[in-house]
Design a protein around this motif. Structure first.
Motif, PDB file in Angstrom:
ATOM      1  N   ARG A   1       0.837  -1.213   0.000  1.00  0.00           N
ATOM      2  CA  ARG A   1       0.000   0.000   0.000  1.00  0.00           C
ATOM      3  C   ARG A   1       0.866   1.254   0.000  1.00  0.00           C
ATOM      4  O   ARG A   1       0.629   2.189  -0.764  1.00  0.00           O
ATOM      5  N   SER A   2       1.890   1.277   0.860  1.00  0.00           N
ATOM      6  CA  SER A   2       2.732   2.470   0.958  1.00  0.00           C
ATOM      7  C   SER A   2       3.530   2.702  -0.316  1.00  0.00           C
ATOM      8  O   SER A   2       3.760   3.850  -0.707  1.00  0.00           O
ATOM      9  N   GLU A   3       3.960   1.628  -0.970  1.00  0.00           N
ATOM     10  CA  GLU A   3       4.757   1.776  -2.197  1.00  0.00           C
ATOM     11  C   GLU A   3       3.912   2.286  -3.362  1.00  0.00           C
ATOM     12  O   GLU A   3       4.397   3.077  -4.180  1.00  0.00           O
ATOM     13  N   LEU A   4       2.673   1.843  -3.460  1.00  0.00           N
ATOM     14  CA  LEU A   4       1.838   2.222  -4.602  1.00  0.00           C
ATOM     15  C   LEU A   4       1.008   3.478  -4.359  1.00  0.00           C
ATOM     16  O   LEU A   4       0.802   4.278  -5.278  1.00  0.00           O
ATOM     17  N   PHE A   5       0.541   3.654  -3.135  1.00  0.00           N
ATOM     18  CA  PHE A   5      -0.425   4.725  -2.881  1.00  0.00           C
ATOM     19  C   PHE A   5       0.109   5.841  -1.988  1.00  0.00           C
ATOM     20  O   PHE A   5      -0.442   6.948  -1.990  1.00  0.00           O
ATOM     21  N   GLY A   6       1.151   5.573  -1.214  1.00  0.00           N
ATOM     22  CA  GLY A   6       1.687   6.606  -0.338  1.00  0.00           C
ATOM     23  C   GLY A   6       0.628   7.084   0.640  1.00  0.00           C
ATOM     24  O   GLY A   6       0.057   6.308   1.399  1.00  0.00           O
ATOM     25  N   MET A   7       0.357   8.376   0.627  1.00  0.00           N
ATOM     26  CA  MET A   7      -0.639   8.963   1.524  1.00  0.00           C
ATOM     27  C   MET A   7      -2.040   8.956   0.923  1.00  0.00           C
ATOM     28  O   MET A   7      -2.994   9.385   1.564  1.00  0.00           O
ATOM     29  N   SER A   8      -2.201   8.472  -0.312  1.00  0.00           N
ATOM     30  CA  SER A   8      -3.502   8.467  -0.978  1.00  0.00           C
ATOM     31  C   SER A   8      -4.370   7.308  -0.491  1.00  0.00           C
ATOM     32  O   SER A   8      -3.871   6.336   0.095  1.00  0.00           O
ATOM     33  N   GLU A   9      -5.648   7.404  -0.745  1.00  0.00           N
ATOM     34  CA  GLU A   9      -6.603   6.367  -0.372  1.00  0.00           C
ATOM     35  C   GLU A   9      -6.465   5.180  -1.325  1.00  0.00           C
ATOM     36  O   GLU A   9      -6.460   5.341  -2.547  1.00  0.00           O
ATOM     37  N   ALA A  10      -6.353   3.972  -0.746  1.00  0.00           N
ATOM     38  CA  ALA A  10      -6.167   2.784  -1.574  1.00  0.00           C
ATOM     39  C   ALA A  10      -7.466   2.016  -1.804  1.00  0.00           C
ATOM     40  O   ALA A  10      -7.644   1.388  -2.853  1.00  0.00           O
ATOM     41  N   ILE A  11      -8.379   2.053  -0.821  1.00  0.00           N
ATOM     42  CA  ILE A  11      -9.627   1.300  -0.927  1.00  0.00           C
ATOM     43  C   ILE A  11     -10.433   1.799  -2.122  1.00  0.00           C
ATOM     44  O   ILE A  11     -10.658   2.996  -2.292  1.00  0.00           O
ATOM     45  N   GLY A  12     -10.885   0.849  -2.955  1.00  0.00           N
ATOM     46  CA  GLY A  12     -11.694   1.189  -4.122  1.00  0.00           C
ATOM     47  C   GLY A  12     -10.883   1.473  -5.371  1.00  0.00           C
ATOM     48  O   GLY A  12     -11.462   1.577  -6.461  1.00  0.00           O
ATOM     49  N   GLN A  13      -9.552   1.579  -5.236  1.00  0.00           N
ATOM     50  CA  GLN A  13      -8.713   1.855  -6.403  1.00  0.00           C
ATOM     51  C   GLN A  13      -8.509   0.582  -7.225  1.00  0.00           C
ATOM     52  O   GLN A  13      -8.568  -0.538  -6.708  1.00  0.00           O
ATOM     53  N   THR A  14      -8.283   0.767  -8.511  1.00  0.00           N
ATOM     54  CA  THR A  14      -8.044  -0.355  -9.418  1.00  0.00           C
ATOM     55  C   THR A  14      -6.554  -0.465  -9.711  1.00  0.00           C
ATOM     56  O   THR A  14      -5.911   0.520 -10.078  1.00  0.00           O
ATOM     57  N   ILE A  15      -6.003  -1.658  -9.521  1.00  0.00           N
ATOM     58  CA  ILE A  15      -4.599  -1.917  -9.814  1.00  0.00           C
ATOM     59  C   ILE A  15      -4.510  -3.065 -10.806  1.00  0.00           C
ATOM     60  O   ILE A  15      -5.444  -3.860 -10.947  1.00  0.00           O
ATOM     61  N   ARG A  16      -3.371  -3.129 -11.474  1.00  0.00           N
ATOM     62  CA  ARG A  16      -3.183  -4.185 -12.475  1.00  0.00           C
ATOM     63  C   ARG A  16      -2.273  -5.262 -11.896  1.00  0.00           C
ATOM     64  O   ARG A  16      -1.156  -4.986 -11.455  1.00  0.00           O
ATOM     65  N   VAL A  17      -2.758  -6.507 -11.906  1.00  0.00           N
ATOM     66  CA  VAL A  17      -1.997  -7.660 -11.443  1.00  0.00           C
ATOM     67  C   VAL A  17      -1.682  -8.508 -12.663  1.00  0.00           C
ATOM     68  O   VAL A  17      -2.578  -9.101 -13.264  1.00  0.00           O
ATOM     69  N   LYS A  18      -0.395  -8.501 -13.043  1.00  0.00           N
ATOM     70  CA  LYS A  18       0.031  -9.177 -14.283  1.00  0.00           C
ATOM     71  C   LYS A  18      -0.767  -8.630 -15.464  1.00  0.00           C
ATOM     72  O   LYS A  18      -0.583  -7.503 -15.862  1.00  0.00           O
ATOM     73  N   ASN A  19      -1.720  -9.393 -16.016  1.00  0.00           N
ATOM     74  CA  ASN A  19      -2.419  -8.931 -17.233  1.00  0.00           C
ATOM     75  C   ASN A  19      -3.904  -8.664 -17.013  1.00  0.00           C
ATOM     76  O   ASN A  19      -4.682  -8.650 -17.964  1.00  0.00           O
ATOM     77  N   PHE A  20      -4.331  -8.438 -15.762  1.00  0.00           N
ATOM     78  CA  PHE A  20      -5.744  -8.134 -15.518  1.00  0.00           C
ATOM     79  C   PHE A  20      -5.865  -7.150 -14.354  1.00  0.00           C
ATOM     80  O   PHE A  20      -4.965  -7.018 -13.529  1.00  0.00           O
ATOM     81  N   ASN A  21      -6.998  -6.452 -14.313  1.00  0.00           N
ATOM     82  CA  ASN A  21      -7.240  -5.437 -13.293  1.00  0.00           C
ATOM     83  C   ASN A  21      -8.028  -6.017 -12.129  1.00  0.00           C
ATOM     84  O   ASN A  21      -8.910  -6.868 -12.317  1.00  0.00           O
ATOM     85  N   VAL A  22      -7.700  -5.531 -10.918  1.00  0.00           N
ATOM     86  CA  VAL A  22      -8.449  -5.920  -9.731  1.00  0.00           C
ATOM     87  C   VAL A  22      -8.748  -4.671  -8.908  1.00  0.00           C
ATOM     88  O   VAL A  22      -8.053  -3.654  -9.031  1.00  0.00           O
TER      89      VAL A  22
END
Length: 307
Positions: free
Chosen positions: A58-79
């Motif tokens: 969470r800290s590496e990708l979002f820092g101080m931003s809100e992570a809940i509800g965000q879409t991230i890409r895991v390999k070749n699909f979004n979660v």
């Protein structure tokens, strides 16, 4: 089930461990959700594209931003991120447990590891937690018996699985650390003795060089106890400064390790800092007493006539 892969959010990406689980995993690991929620039964059964992430990710990708509800890409699909776990720190092997992302096990099986055609519901490992006070040897034997029965292994056949007892791993690591700490204590003791002898020699040279000064002080009324205190204080200050420099170097290495990945990093404990400086002062008293005593026993007349 687990794999490794890149997690991407915007223009940021991070390589981490991708694990497929169900909610019982968090019960076994005693790992509460800090923010968000667990997977729903429908998400687990359908293999939904949802994720629960560790604090490091969470800290590496979002820092101080809100992570809940965000879409991230895991390999070749979004979660979609639905939960964030509480920080857990390093495990017994020194690995960061918070650098991980969890997906429903069916999602990992369908999208990442692939389905075993001979056993579509197979898993790579099972984690088990025992209640306090239970006999671990009995639990291991029962687990082995059940797995052999389920996997239809003949009586004289070899096990097709391994059971690892974490408590045994921790005990082995504790024994190793005890040996290492004992060795380190001996090295530190030798270093202290050598350093103390060096301090004693420095103080003896100082007494010799300042013999006339000592005689002058005694001639104008200084008592032997005053001379003793003077040289003891000098020895204590000298050792205390050495201990202080050592603490500053320790702070520097910990800062570099924690922020820039140089060295192992760590934590500085205030009690340990005070103990180390106090021990340095004790070395000053112990090895500085003889030179100070020698200085205090000088005869004023002989000291004044010393060249």
């Amino acid at each position: 089930m687990s794999s490794n892969g890149q997690i991407i959010y915007g223009n940021l990406n991070w390589s981490t461990t991708i694990s497929g689980i169900d909610n019982r995993y968090f019960i076994v690991r005693d790992w509460p959700i800090a923010n968000g929620r667990e997977f729903t039964t429908q998400e687990i059964n359908s293999g939904a594209k949802v994720a629960i992430i560790g604090e490091r990710l969470r800290s590496e990708l979002f820092g101080m931003s809100e992570a809940i509800g965000q879409t991230i890409r895991v390999k070749n699909f979004n979660v979609s991120v639905v939960g964030i776990l509480e920080a857990k720190g390093q495990d017994a092997r020194g690995e960061d447990q918070d650098d991980v992302i969890f997906l429903p096990i069916k999602t990992v099986r369908n999208k990442i590891t692939g389905i075993d055609s001979t056993n579509p519901k197979s898993v790579r490992f099972i984690q088990v937690s025992a209640y306090d006070g239970e006999d671990m040897d009995y639990i291991e034997s029962e687990m082995s018996r059940l797995l052999r029965q389920r996997m239809r292994i003949p009586v004289d056949g070899d096990d097709m699985f391994r059971i690892r007892n974490v408590s045994e791993m921790i005990a082995t690591r504790a024994e190793t650390m005890q040996v290492f700490n004992t060795l380190l204590a001996w090295v530190a003791s030798v270093s202290l003795v050598v350093g103390g002898i060096g301090i004693m020699n420095i103080m003896l040279v100082s007494v010799t060089e300042r013999t006339r000064e000592i005689g002058l002080r005694m001639a104008v009324g200084a008592k032997p106890s005053d001379i003793l205190k003077q040289f003891l204080i000098e020895s204590i200050v000298l050792c205390g400064l050495g201990g202080g420099v050592g603490v500053l170097i320790a702070y520097l290495f910990v800062f570099l390790g924690n922020n820039y990945g140089i060295g192992a990093g760590g934590v500085i404990n205030t009690d340990v800092v005070l103990l180390s400086i106090g021990f340095s002062a004790f070395i000053g008293v112990f090895f500085g007493y003889y030179p100070a005593l020698k200085a205090s026993k000088l005869e004023p007349i002989d000291a004044l006539r010393y060249e």
